[in-house]
Design a protein around this motif. Sequence first.
Motif, PDB file in Angstrom:
ATOM      1  N   SER A  63       0.824  -1.218   0.000  1.00  0.00           N
ATOM      2  CA  SER A  63       0.000   0.000   0.000  1.00  0.00           C
ATOM      3  C   SER A  63       0.854   1.262   0.000  1.00  0.00           C
ATOM      4  CB  SER A  63      -0.943   0.003   1.213  1.00  0.00           C
ATOM      5  OG  SER A  63      -0.198  -0.032   2.399  1.00  0.00           O
ATOM      6  N   GLY A  64       2.159   1.105  -0.092  1.00  0.00           N
ATOM      7  CA  GLY A  64       3.059   2.249  -0.038  1.00  0.00           C
ATOM      8  C   GLY A  64       3.299   2.913  -1.383  1.00  0.00           C
ATOM      9  N   GLU A  65       3.783   4.147  -1.301  1.00  0.00           N
ATOM     10  CA  GLU A  65       4.077   4.945  -2.489  1.00  0.00           C
ATOM     11  C   GLU A  65       5.152   4.314  -3.369  1.00  0.00           C
ATOM     12  OE1 GLU A  65       5.287   9.263  -2.382  1.00  0.00           O
ATOM     13  OE2 GLU A  65       3.684   9.281  -0.890  1.00  0.00           O
ATOM     14  N   VAL A  66       6.214   3.817  -2.746  1.00  0.00           N
ATOM     15  CA  VAL A  66       7.340   3.264  -3.513  1.00  0.00           C
ATOM     16  C   VAL A  66       6.873   2.062  -4.330  1.00  0.00           C
ATOM     17  CG1 VAL A  66       9.648   2.237  -3.360  1.00  0.00           C
ATOM     18  CG2 VAL A  66       9.028   4.090  -1.825  1.00  0.00           C
ATOM     19  N   TYR A  67       6.038   1.220  -3.742  1.00  0.00           N
ATOM     20  CA  TYR A  67       5.501   0.044  -4.425  1.00  0.00           C
ATOM     21  C   TYR A  67       4.774   0.466  -5.700  1.00  0.00           C
ATOM     22  CZ  TYR A  67       3.092  -4.469  -4.921  1.00  0.00           C
ATOM     23  OH  TYR A  67       2.616  -5.685  -5.377  1.00  0.00           O
ATOM     24  N   LEU A  72       5.393  -2.307  -9.052  1.00  0.00           N
ATOM     25  CA  LEU A  72       5.741  -3.671  -8.647  1.00  0.00           C
ATOM     26  C   LEU A  72       4.592  -4.671  -8.730  1.00  0.00           C
ATOM     27  CD1 LEU A  72       8.171  -2.934  -5.702  1.00  0.00           C
ATOM     28  CD2 LEU A  72       8.714  -3.602  -8.039  1.00  0.00           C
ATOM     29  N   LYS A  73       3.381  -4.187  -8.757  1.00  0.00           N
ATOM     30  CA  LYS A  73       2.233  -5.103  -8.837  1.00  0.00           C
ATOM     31  C   LYS A  73       2.397  -6.042 -10.032  1.00  0.00           C
ATOM     32  CE  LYS A  73      -2.771  -5.119  -9.328  1.00  0.00           C
ATOM     33  NZ  LYS A  73      -3.911  -4.357  -9.802  1.00  0.00           N
ATOM     34  N   ASP A  74       2.886  -5.502 -11.135  1.00  0.00           N
ATOM     35  CA  ASP A  74       3.035  -6.289 -12.358  1.00  0.00           C
ATOM     36  C   ASP A  74       4.421  -6.924 -12.503  1.00  0.00           C
ATOM     37  OD1 ASP A  74       0.422  -5.490 -13.126  1.00  0.00           O
ATOM     38  OD2 ASP A  74       1.233  -3.595 -13.866  1.00  0.00           O
ATOM     39  N   LYS A  75       5.403  -6.438 -11.761  1.00  0.00           N
ATOM     40  CA  LYS A  75       6.789  -6.901 -11.936  1.00  0.00           C
ATOM     41  C   LYS A  75       7.213  -8.013 -10.984  1.00  0.00           C
ATOM     42  CE  LYS A  75       8.387  -2.354 -13.495  1.00  0.00           C
ATOM     43  NZ  LYS A  75       9.203  -1.204 -13.142  1.00  0.00           N
ATOM     44  N   MET A  79      10.192 -11.634 -10.944  1.00  0.00           N
ATOM     45  CA  MET A  79      11.489 -11.391 -10.294  1.00  0.00           C
ATOM     46  C   MET A  79      11.927 -12.590  -9.465  1.00  0.00           C
ATOM     47  SD  MET A  79      10.876  -7.469  -8.993  1.00  0.00           S
ATOM     48  CE  MET A  79      12.492  -7.228  -8.308  1.00  0.00           C
ATOM     49  N   THR A  80      13.239 -12.785  -9.372  1.00  0.00           N
ATOM     50  CA  THR A  80      13.774 -13.856  -8.524  1.00  0.00           C
ATOM     51  C   THR A  80      13.738 -13.387  -7.068  1.00  0.00           C
ATOM     52  OG1 THR A  80      16.048 -13.043  -8.571  1.00  0.00           O
ATOM     53  CG2 THR A  80      15.386 -14.546 -10.364  1.00  0.00           C
ATOM     54  N   GLU A  81      13.895 -14.328  -6.142  1.00  0.00           N
ATOM     55  CA  GLU A  81      13.923 -13.958  -4.731  1.00  0.00           C
ATOM     56  C   GLU A  81      15.095 -13.016  -4.462  1.00  0.00           C
ATOM     57  OE1 GLU A  81      15.116 -16.251  -0.845  1.00  0.00           O
ATOM     58  OE2 GLU A  81      12.973 -16.566  -1.210  1.00  0.00           O
ATOM     59  N   ALA A  82      16.251 -13.288  -5.066  1.00  0.00           N
ATOM     60  CA  ALA A  82      17.429 -12.435  -4.863  1.00  0.00           C
ATOM     61  C   ALA A  82      17.150 -11.007  -5.341  1.00  0.00           C
ATOM     62  CB  ALA A  82      18.638 -13.018  -5.585  1.00  0.00           C
ATOM     63  N   GLU A  83      16.489 -10.867  -6.476  1.00  0.00           N
ATOM     64  CA  GLU A  83      16.149  -9.531  -6.993  1.00  0.00           C
ATOM     65  C   GLU A  83      15.180  -8.820  -6.050  1.00  0.00           C
ATOM     66  OE1 GLU A  83      16.485 -10.179 -11.840  1.00  0.00           O
ATOM     67  OE2 GLU A  83      14.676 -10.857 -10.809  1.00  0.00           O
ATOM     68  N   LYS A  84      14.223  -9.552  -5.523  1.00  0.00           N
ATOM     69  CA  LYS A  84      13.256  -8.961  -4.595  1.00  0.00           C
ATOM     70  C   LYS A  84      13.957  -8.503  -3.320  1.00  0.00           C
ATOM     71  CE  LYS A  84       9.458 -11.813  -6.263  1.00  0.00           C
ATOM     72  NZ  LYS A  84       8.593 -12.964  -5.980  1.00  0.00           N
ATOM     73  N   LEU A  85      14.863  -9.328  -2.805  1.00  0.00           N
ATOM     74  CA  LEU A  85      15.587  -8.971  -1.577  1.00  0.00           C
ATOM     75  C   LEU A  85      16.465  -7.743  -1.794  1.00  0.00           C
ATOM     76  CD1 LEU A  85      16.523 -12.547  -0.319  1.00  0.00           C
ATOM     77  CD2 LEU A  85      14.967 -10.932   0.807  1.00  0.00           C
TER      78      LEU A  85
END
Length: 123
Positions: A63-67, A72-75, A79-85
């Motif tokens: 629910s944040g602005e950066v998201y 990111l909803k579509d990306k 993404m891999t777990e490493a990319e997400k981290l």
Amino acid sequence: MARRITIYEYPKCSTCKAAVKSLKAKGNEVTPIHIVEQTPSAETLKSLLQRGNLDIKKLFNTSGEVYRELGLKDKLASMTEAEKLELLSAHGMLIKRPIATDGENVTVGYKEEQYEQVWGGDR
């Protein structure tokens, strides 16, 4: 017996304030860490996920602005777990808060029932 709990929080966040108040009311010793000024590293986040047996999706402040700004909803799905981290560790405001841990238990977000179950009472 009081536990030492580290809480990753944003000090201006009312939910974070309520979580800290709840932890202290339960007799815990709380060490706050400003999630933007001292954003946890990818390694720290991975460790928290493993200890808490959590899905990485739980760490995103959807629910944040950066998201929203990063679309990111579509990306996220591709993404891999490493990319997400790495993404989370680069943007403290992207992380759902507060994250509380005593080194064994981990909670993400704040719900009084969950705090009572995990952090409340004598252990």
